[in-house]
Design a protein around this motif. Structure first.
Motif, PDB file in Angstrom:
ATOM      1  N   VAL A   1       0.861  -1.193   0.000  1.00  0.00           N
ATOM      2  CA  VAL A   1       0.000   0.000   0.000  1.00  0.00           C
ATOM      3  C   VAL A   1       0.890   1.234   0.000  1.00  0.00           C
ATOM      4  CG1 VAL A   1      -1.920  -1.107   1.209  1.00  0.00           C
ATOM      5  CG2 VAL A   1      -0.144   0.042   2.535  1.00  0.00           C
ATOM      6  N   ARG A   2       0.257   2.398  -0.151  1.00  0.00           N
ATOM      7  CA  ARG A   2       1.027   3.646  -0.135  1.00  0.00           C
ATOM      8  C   ARG A   2       1.009   4.238   1.259  1.00  0.00           C
ATOM      9  NH1 ARG A   2      -1.282   7.319  -4.633  1.00  0.00           N
ATOM     10  NH2 ARG A   2      -3.070   6.549  -3.490  1.00  0.00           N
ATOM     11  N   ASP A   3      -0.178   4.149   1.897  1.00  0.00           N
ATOM     12  CA  ASP A   3      -0.372   4.818   3.185  1.00  0.00           C
ATOM     13  C   ASP A   3      -0.647   3.758   4.258  1.00  0.00           C
ATOM     14  OD1 ASP A   3      -1.222   6.209   5.357  1.00  0.00           O
ATOM     15  OD2 ASP A   3      -2.853   7.277   4.335  1.00  0.00           O
ATOM     16  N   LEU A   4       0.352   3.486   5.078  1.00  0.00           N
ATOM     17  CA  LEU A   4       0.216   2.424   6.090  1.00  0.00           C
ATOM     18  C   LEU A   4      -0.779   2.783   7.189  1.00  0.00           C
ATOM     19  CD1 LEU A   4       3.933   1.251   6.541  1.00  0.00           C
ATOM     20  CD2 LEU A   4       2.017  -0.119   5.707  1.00  0.00           C
ATOM     21  N   ASP A   5      -1.108   4.073   7.304  1.00  0.00           N
ATOM     22  CA  ASP A   5      -1.996   4.495   8.400  1.00  0.00           C
ATOM     23  C   ASP A   5      -3.487   4.378   8.077  1.00  0.00           C
ATOM     24  OD1 ASP A   5       0.158   5.061   9.974  1.00  0.00           O
ATOM     25  OD2 ASP A   5       0.341   7.131   9.224  1.00  0.00           O
ATOM     26  N   LYS A   6      -3.819   4.087   6.802  1.00  0.00           N
ATOM     27  CA  LYS A   6      -5.248   3.989   6.427  1.00  0.00           C
ATOM     28  C   LYS A   6      -5.892   2.795   7.118  1.00  0.00           C
ATOM     29  CE  LYS A   6      -6.047   5.726   1.807  1.00  0.00           C
ATOM     30  NZ  LYS A   6      -6.146   5.359   0.388  1.00  0.00           N
TER      31      LYS A   6
ATOM     32  N   ARG B   1      -8.079  -0.406   7.090  1.00  0.00           N
ATOM     33  CA  ARG B   1      -8.363  -1.339   5.997  1.00  0.00           C
ATOM     34  C   ARG B   1      -9.051  -2.593   6.527  1.00  0.00           C
ATOM     35  NH1 ARG B   1      -5.160   0.594   1.839  1.00  0.00           N
ATOM     36  NH2 ARG B   1      -3.449   1.879   2.613  1.00  0.00           N
TER      37      ARG B   1
ATOM     38  N   ASP C   1       4.710  -0.781   2.815  1.00  0.00           N
ATOM     39  CA  ASP C   1       4.769   0.256   1.779  1.00  0.00           C
ATOM     40  C   ASP C   1       6.117   0.191   1.052  1.00  0.00           C
ATOM     41  OD1 ASP C   1       6.384   1.187   3.788  1.00  0.00           O
ATOM     42  OD2 ASP C   1       5.480   3.198   3.898  1.00  0.00           O
TER      43      ASP C   1
END
Ligand code: NDP
Ligand SMILES: N[C@@H](CC=O)C(=O)O
Length: 331
Positions: A44-49, A51, A61
């Motif tokens: 992923v690009r944003d690990l904080d999203k 999911r 990432d």
């Protein structure tokens, strides 16, 4: 038997669909491939999203972490845009992985070099999802290429545009309202510019041209328009006259041997084969030398239709290469 390890690049609409289907269809896949398949990692690009839960799966990432997975065999690519997708797939092929992509913007340009690289490396590429979502158009043309000939292709290749035109006509919704709904439903890209400007259908048409004719037309010479200039009044006026706007992509070999293509809205009447194609559906009419015109129709976008053809691509590649390996080992 040890499972085949796979990674998913991108965990948005399509990536989540792949994860769902691989898990829901575990037993069926094991039966068709001959070994279980396991999603080992997700990029992923944003690990904080926030999911959906993916127990036991590495979420990272950093693509290097994906490539470092021992015995990784399949990379599903469902990220957006030309780069870094192309570089990731080059690295995955170099590492001996099969790759399966949905990324038409990347594949319209990178197909020849990725296909050459995969051939040299002895791995495979699946790209059914790059054109017309869940509609099996690549498989159909691949088959025709065996002993028939494709002479022309005409189709509705963008689900979002068809969904918008349909809702404008049937429900008098504004362009902006329906575009928002198409985004919520996972049909439109996060940045929908390519959908409504015609570039998404253009990229898909270039992929079909390469597959059918072995070459693409000069991009600069292909007229391209989107549906973004059509007003609600124009769509409704056309409907009153029994006509419909369709966003149509067309490619064929001209009499001089050159490839001619166009992408844009066309006003058509009830006798046109694409008149009845509504909603998110795509339709691709393939003109052939021996079988007349074959038309494939179905959902052109959306999580599960798109992901389903990607998982099918992976199963075909794994089965084919397993058989090849078995034959080589036996001989
Ligand atoms: N949606 C559909 O119906 C269809 C989509 N496609 C194609 O499939 C691809 C994915 O589409 P979709 O799932 O809808 O897109 P989404 O926007 O829903 O998801 C994209 C995912 O890719 C991740 N991502 C984007 N850039 C990077 C990057 N540089 N490095 C790592 N991860 C990245 C995002 O990470 P993060 O979540 O952290 O932001 C996100 O998880 C696109 O190429 C699209 O054109 C093809 C057919 C149908
Ligand atoms: N945004 C695309 C998704 C499938 O390729 C579309 O609407 O067709």
């Amino acid at each position: 038997m040890a499972p085949v390890k796979a990674a998913i690049l991108g965990f948005g609409t399509v990536g989540q669909g792949i994860y769902t289907i691989v898990n829901e269809r575990k037993q069926q896949l094991e039966k068709t491939i001959g070994t279980p398949i396991e999603i080992a990692a997700i990029l992923v690009r944003d690990l904080d999203k926030t999911r959906p839960e993916t127990p036991g799966v590495l979420i990272t990432d950093r693509f290097e972490e994906i490539l470092a997975i021992p015995d990784l065999k399949v990379v599903f690519e469902a990220i957006v845009g030309e780069e870094p997708a192309r570089t990731y797939l080059e690295q995955a092929i170099a590492a001996g992985c099969h790759v399966v992509t949905a990324n038409k913007v990347m594949y319209a340009k990178a197909a020849p070099s990725l296909e050459r690289q995969a051939r040299e490396q002895g791995t495979g590429i699946g790209y059914e999802a790059t054109v017309a979502g869940g509609v099996p158009v690549i498989k159909t043309i691949d088959n025709l290429n065996l002993s028939n000939e494709v002479t022309g292709i005409q189709g509705i290749l963008n689900g979002t545009s068809n969904f918008i035109l349909t809702k404008m006509r049937k429900e008098s919704c504004t362009f902006e309202e329906v575009l928002k709904e198409a985004q919520e439903l996972g049909y439109a890209e996060a940045d929908p510019t390519n959908d409504v400007s015609g570039f998404d259908a253009f990229c898909k048409l270039m992929i079909l041209s390469g597959l059918s004719f072995g070459e693409q037309p000069d991009w600069e010479n292909v007229p391209m328009e989107g549906i973004d200039a059509l007003s609600l009044d124009e769509v409704i006026d056309a409907d009153r006259q029994g006509l419909r706007y369709r966003h149509i992509a067309d490619v064929r070999r001209g009499e001089d041997g050159s490839i001619q293509a166009s992408v844009g809205p066309v006003l058509i009447g009830p006798d046109h084969p694409l008149y009845g194609i509504d909603g998110v559906d795509n339709a691709v009419a393939i003109e052939t030398a021996y079988a007349g015109t074959l038309t494939v129709i179905g959902p052109g976008a959306g999580m599960l239709p798109t992901a389903s053809v990607m998982v099918e691509d992976a199963a075909v590649l794994l089965r084919k290469h397993a058989t090849f390996r078995e034959l080589v080992t036996r001989s």
